[in-house]
Structures are given as C-alpha cells and as structure tokens.
Design a protein around this motif. Sequence first.
Motif, PDB file in Angstrom:
ATOM      1  N   ASP A  26     -16.485 -48.769  21.828  1.00 50.37           N
ATOM      2  CA  ASP A  26     -15.757 -49.709  20.979  1.00 50.37           C
ATOM      3  C   ASP A  26     -14.680 -50.433  21.765  1.00 50.37           C
ATOM      4  OD1 ASP A  26     -17.274 -49.106  18.828  1.00 50.37           O
ATOM      5  OD2 ASP A  26     -15.720 -48.024  17.718  1.00 50.37           O
ATOM      6  N   GLY A  27     -14.508 -51.708  21.498  1.00 47.56           N
ATOM      7  CA  GLY A  27     -13.446 -52.488  22.122  1.00 47.56           C
ATOM      8  C   GLY A  27     -12.361 -52.809  21.109  1.00 47.56           C
ATOM      9  N   SER A  28     -11.764 -53.991  21.244  1.00 44.15           N
ATOM     10  CA  SER A  28     -10.635 -54.329  20.371  1.00 44.15           C
ATOM     11  C   SER A  28     -11.098 -54.645  18.939  1.00 44.15           C
ATOM     12  CB  SER A  28      -9.864 -55.514  20.953  1.00 44.15           C
ATOM     13  OG  SER A  28     -10.762 -56.574  21.150  1.00 44.15           O
ATOM     14  N   ARG A  29     -10.104 -54.708  18.046  1.00 41.93           N
ATOM     15  CA  ARG A  29     -10.415 -54.936  16.630  1.00 41.93           C
ATOM     16  C   ARG A  29     -11.012 -56.322  16.412  1.00 41.93           C
ATOM     17  NH1 ARG A  29      -6.905 -52.111  12.765  1.00 41.93           N
ATOM     18  NH2 ARG A  29      -6.394 -54.045  11.701  1.00 41.93           N
ATOM     19  N   VAL A  30     -11.921 -56.399  15.470  1.00 40.25           N
ATOM     20  CA  VAL A  30     -12.493 -57.693  15.084  1.00 40.25           C
ATOM     21  C   VAL A  30     -11.912 -58.054  13.722  1.00 40.25           C
ATOM     22  CG1 VAL A  30     -14.592 -58.948  14.462  1.00 40.25           C
ATOM     23  CG2 VAL A  30     -14.643 -57.250  16.305  1.00 40.25           C
ATOM     24  N   LEU A  31     -11.236 -59.190  13.683  1.00 47.05           N
ATOM     25  CA  LEU A  31     -10.636 -59.651  12.426  1.00 47.05           C
ATOM     26  C   LEU A  31     -11.373 -60.886  11.926  1.00 47.05           C
ATOM     27  CD1 LEU A  31      -6.852 -59.360  13.401  1.00 47.05           C
ATOM     28  CD2 LEU A  31      -8.288 -57.677  12.235  1.00 47.05           C
ATOM     29  N   LEU A  32     -11.342 -61.033  10.624  1.00 46.12           N
ATOM     30  CA  LEU A  32     -12.001 -62.182   9.975  1.00 46.12           C
ATOM     31  C   LEU A  32     -10.957 -62.984   9.232  1.00 46.12           C
ATOM     32  CD1 LEU A  32     -14.961 -60.774   7.876  1.00 46.12           C
ATOM     33  CD2 LEU A  32     -15.125 -62.253   9.864  1.00 46.12           C
ATOM     34  N   ASP A  33     -11.131 -64.269   9.206  1.00 41.54           N
ATOM     35  CA  ASP A  33     -10.215 -65.106   8.437  1.00 41.54           C
ATOM     36  C   ASP A  33     -10.406 -64.905   6.938  1.00 41.54           C
ATOM     37  OD1 ASP A  33      -8.381 -67.322   7.949  1.00 41.54           O
ATOM     38  OD2 ASP A  33     -10.176 -68.303   7.138  1.00 41.54           O
ATOM     39  N   LEU A  34      -9.288 -64.683   6.229  1.00 39.97           N
ATOM     40  CA  LEU A  34      -9.347 -64.643   4.761  1.00 39.97           C
ATOM     41  C   LEU A  34      -8.376 -65.665   4.177  1.00 39.97           C
ATOM     42  CD1 LEU A  34      -9.553 -60.785   4.075  1.00 39.97           C
ATOM     43  CD2 LEU A  34     -11.400 -62.460   3.984  1.00 39.97           C
ATOM     44  N   ASP A  35      -7.942 -66.571   5.018  1.00 39.36           N
ATOM     45  CA  ASP A  35      -6.983 -67.583   4.577  1.00 39.36           C
ATOM     46  C   ASP A  35      -7.704 -68.733   3.888  1.00 39.36           C
ATOM     47  OD1 ASP A  35      -4.393 -68.533   4.353  1.00 39.36           O
ATOM     48  OD2 ASP A  35      -4.584 -69.806   6.129  1.00 39.36           O
ATOM     49  N   GLY A  36      -8.789 -69.156   4.484  1.00 42.23           N
ATOM     50  CA  GLY A  36      -9.547 -70.270   3.913  1.00 42.23           C
ATOM     51  C   GLY A  36     -10.846 -69.782   3.312  1.00 42.23           C
ATOM     52  N   PRO A  37     -11.522 -70.665   2.568  1.00 44.00           N
ATOM     53  CA  PRO A  37     -12.808 -70.283   1.985  1.00 44.00           C
ATOM     54  C   PRO A  37     -13.934 -70.259   3.027  1.00 44.00           C
ATOM     55  CG  PRO A  37     -12.242 -72.545   1.405  1.00 44.00           C
ATOM     56  CD  PRO A  37     -11.095 -72.021   2.214  1.00 44.00           C
ATOM     57  N   HIS A  38     -14.904 -69.412   2.773  1.00 45.48           N
ATOM     58  CA  HIS A  38     -16.040 -69.277   3.706  1.00 45.48           C
ATOM     59  C   HIS A  38     -17.340 -69.115   2.939  1.00 45.48           C
ATOM     60  CE1 HIS A  38     -13.597 -68.918   7.289  1.00 45.48           C
ATOM     61  NE2 HIS A  38     -12.744 -68.235   6.533  1.00 45.48           N
ATOM     62  N   ALA A  39     -18.420 -69.418   3.640  1.00 45.37           N
ATOM     63  CA  ALA A  39     -19.753 -69.038   3.167  1.00 45.37           C
ATOM     64  C   ALA A  39     -20.291 -68.097   4.231  1.00 45.37           C
ATOM     65  CB  ALA A  39     -20.649 -70.262   3.033  1.00 45.37           C
ATOM     66  N   ALA A  40     -20.678 -66.899   3.821  1.00 44.67           N
ATOM     67  CA  ALA A  40     -21.132 -65.912   4.797  1.00 44.67           C
ATOM     68  C   ALA A  40     -22.456 -65.312   4.356  1.00 44.67           C
ATOM     69  CB  ALA A  40     -20.077 -64.814   4.960  1.00 44.67           C
ATOM     70  N   ALA A 315     -20.798 -59.104  19.375  1.00 49.57           N
ATOM     71  CA  ALA A 315     -21.411 -57.799  19.082  1.00 49.57           C
ATOM     72  C   ALA A 315     -20.319 -56.907  18.493  1.00 49.57           C
ATOM     73  CB  ALA A 315     -21.962 -57.184  20.358  1.00 49.57           C
ATOM     74  N   VAL A 316     -20.573 -56.410  17.291  1.00 47.52           N
ATOM     75  CA  VAL A 316     -19.514 -55.747  16.521  1.00 47.52           C
ATOM     76  C   VAL A 316     -20.021 -54.414  15.977  1.00 47.52           C
ATOM     77  CG1 VAL A 316     -18.240 -55.997  14.321  1.00 47.52           C
ATOM     78  CG2 VAL A 316     -18.507 -57.973  15.825  1.00 47.52           C
ATOM     79  N   ARG A 317     -19.101 -53.435  15.853  1.00 44.78           N
ATOM     80  CA  ARG A 317     -19.413 -52.256  15.048  1.00 44.78           C
ATOM     81  C   ARG A 317     -18.526 -52.337  13.805  1.00 44.78           C
ATOM     82  NH1 ARG A 317     -21.573 -48.127  17.208  1.00 44.78           N
ATOM     83  NH2 ARG A 317     -20.418 -48.360  19.152  1.00 44.78           N
ATOM     84  N   VAL A 318     -19.150 -52.398  12.645  1.00 38.46           N
ATOM     85  CA  VAL A 318     -18.388 -52.554  11.396  1.00 38.46           C
ATOM     86  C   VAL A 318     -17.605 -51.255  11.147  1.00 38.46           C
ATOM     87  CG1 VAL A 318     -18.597 -52.923   8.899  1.00 38.46           C
ATOM     88  CG2 VAL A 318     -20.043 -54.215  10.491  1.00 38.46           C
ATOM     89  N   ARG A 319     -16.387 -51.396  10.689  1.00 36.48           N
ATOM     90  CA  ARG A 319     -15.529 -50.212  10.485  1.00 36.48           C
ATOM     91  C   ARG A 319     -16.058 -49.340   9.344  1.00 36.48           C
ATOM     92  NH1 ARG A 319     -12.962 -50.345   5.731  1.00 36.48           N
ATOM     93  NH2 ARG A 319     -12.028 -52.242   4.897  1.00 36.48           N
ATOM     94  N   GLU A 320     -15.493 -48.134   9.213  1.00 38.54           N
ATOM     95  CA  GLU A 320     -15.911 -47.260   8.116  1.00 38.54           C
ATOM     96  C   GLU A 320     -15.267 -47.697   6.801  1.00 38.54           C
ATOM     97  OE1 GLU A 320     -15.717 -43.107   8.927  1.00 38.54           O
ATOM     98  OE2 GLU A 320     -16.978 -43.318  10.711  1.00 38.54           O
TER      99      GLU A 320
END
Length: 336
Positions: A26-40, A315-320
């Motif tokens: 595992d490397g550093s934390r992966v953060l996602l924007d929650l400030d603006g709207p998204h389609a995911a 490449a990400v490992r999703v947190r628990e």
Amino acid sequence: MTVLGREYDGGPTGHLGAYRARDGSDGSRVLLDLDGPHAALVVGKRGSGKSYTLGVLVEEAARVDGLAPVVLDPMGAFTTLDADPVGARVVRPRVRADALAPRAWCDLLGLDPTTATGALVWRAAARADTLAGMCAFVEGADAAGATRRAAANHLALADSWDVFGDAPTPFDGRATVLDCSGYDRAATNAVCRAVASRCYRDRVEGTTDRHPWLFVDEAHVPFAGVAAPALRRLLTRGRQPGVSLVVATQRPSALPPVVASQSDLVVMHRLSSRADREAMRAVRPAAVRGTLDERMPTAPGEALVVDDTSERLHAVRVRERETPHGGESPRLSSPR
Ligand SMILES: Nc1ncnc2c1ncn2[C@@H]1O[C@H](COP(=O)(O)OP(=O)(O)OP(=O)(O)O)[C@@H](O)[C@H]1O
C-alpha cells in the motif's frame, strides 16, 4: 496531495483507500473530491468488491455536510448502513403514481401506447394522480369492455407490487437507503425513476440546498427499464444543478455507452468476461490501452480508477468499511 476528480485545493474529500504499488504494497492515501458533483461508474465481476466500494463511497458522502446520499438498494445489501457512523435511514420506498409520466406507465406495464389498452392507461395516467384514481378512470372510461378489462388487469398488477402510495419517501440530510429487496423488478425500476427525477427536480426548482448523491447498484437493470431516461438525464445534465450519480454493475457491457462516456470517475474491479473488458477498454482507450490486462486487479477490493480530471489510471486498494458490509453471499460454513 492528489485528489481524484478535482484540479483545485480545498473543499471536502472522501477517503477511498490507498495507492497499490506494483509489488502489492500500500502507498499513500487516495482521496476523492466530494466538493463538486460527479458521475461515477463502479464495475467488477461478482465478488470483486463493487458493492463494498459503493458502501465506502456512501460512508464518505454521509460525512459531508450539505450532501444527501440516497442509495437505491435492489437486494437489501446496504441496509447495514444504518449502523454508526453513518446511521442511515432505511425505508421501504413508495412512489406517487403521478411521479411517472403517462409514457412511463405504458413502459412500466409493457404496453404499446398505440394499442387500445395502452392508450387507455396513458389517458388514465394523464388524468389521475393516484393509482386508485387511474383504476376509477379506467372503470368509467368510454372504451370497449375488453379494453377496460385489460387495462384494469394491468393496473391491478401494478397495485400488487404495493409500491404506489401517497407519501413520497423523504430524503434530506441523513443518508437514506431505499430497500427494494423482494420488490418486483418493474417496481424497483419505478422507484429508481421517481427518485432520480426527484433529485433533479428538487435541485432545478431550488427546493433543497443539499446536493443529492444517488447510488444505484445492479445498474444494468434500471438502465434497461423505465428508469433509464431519468438516469440518463442525471448523467448528461445532473451535474449542472448539483446532482451526482454513482452506478455499479457487474456487467458493464450491458450498460448503454453513455454511462461510461459521461462518468468522470470509473472504478474498475476485476473483470473476467471478454465483453466486459472490451467495454471498459472502449471507455478511455488512451488511459487503459495495453495496461488493462497487465494491471487487472486480482483480489477483492483492488481497483483501477480512471480519473478524467488527471487523465490518469490509478491502481488503488479500496479501504475497509466502517459499517458492516451487507453483500456477503450466504455460505454453508457461515454461522447462520
Ligand atoms: N476493499 C475491501 N477491503 C476488504 N475486503 C473487501 C473489499 N472489497 C471487497 N472485499 C471482500 O470481498 C467480498 C465481495 O465483495 P462485494 O460483496 O462487494 O462483491 P461484489 O462485486 O459486489 O459482488 P456481487 O456482484 O456478488 O454483489 C466482500 O464480502 C468482502 O469480504
């Protein structure tokens, strides 16, 4: 620090997991924007971690003041979000009959509006705002007896789903899980259409300050039914009034191409079918060409994230999860 989905500093973020090095560490934390709207879009074969990831995203959205996460839960896999720290409200959703346009009523009941029965149901939906009112309209309509009986039978079927009612499902600040487990597929579709339309309308008409985040699991089902136009509208026009849509499916090849093309974040868990891999390769050829087979996640929770903002593949490992995961398949060896 890089925040997936945004180019600027500041504003709320969600913790998705950690970067995954090629040696698996595992490397550093992966953060996602929650400030603006998204389609995911979240994809992956059965057991690869899609609904787990959807749960992580709901947990993060629920933490942010000003967001209203709503989960369309076709299998009851997200009812465990009622636990701390999310404390979601879990409801058996109801839909107002007039939340569906006449055309949608015909689609829902599998009726061609150019037939006598379809046209009668169309007129009933245009005139009445409750299912009881539609039934009464059909009963008193100036139409052949066989047409009235056929239309009444179709409406009786809709009534048997026990999903149409007066009180709209409330959703506000708290995360809301719309538990559709056991619902007929068409009824789940009706719920999905009504809630997607309402998220959009509430923002366009300014009746809520909160930004809705709608999460839809098993999305290949609503995209093949009456919910499709409302979901498409969120994908193509939802971000402008501040509505986000996150859809998950194990069969990306069964989704219309607009889903992948409009998603600014794509979370790809393991995919094994050739059709599904090809569908994803077509999403962002520049980002995934050549690397998809080589870097395809192998373990549950591992993912490749295509971020349109950085135009990169991560490449990400999703947190628990913090709340219990409710999507486990029952096993003979499990205690219950
Ligand atoms: N990020 C993660 N961290 C730890 N364990 C995980 C993670 N993601 C998934 N898992 C494990 O993998 C299992 C399968 O995940 P999940 O239920 O999300 O699969 P799925 O892709 O949604 O499958 P299905 O299509 O059957 O619903 C989970 O029960 C959990 O034990």
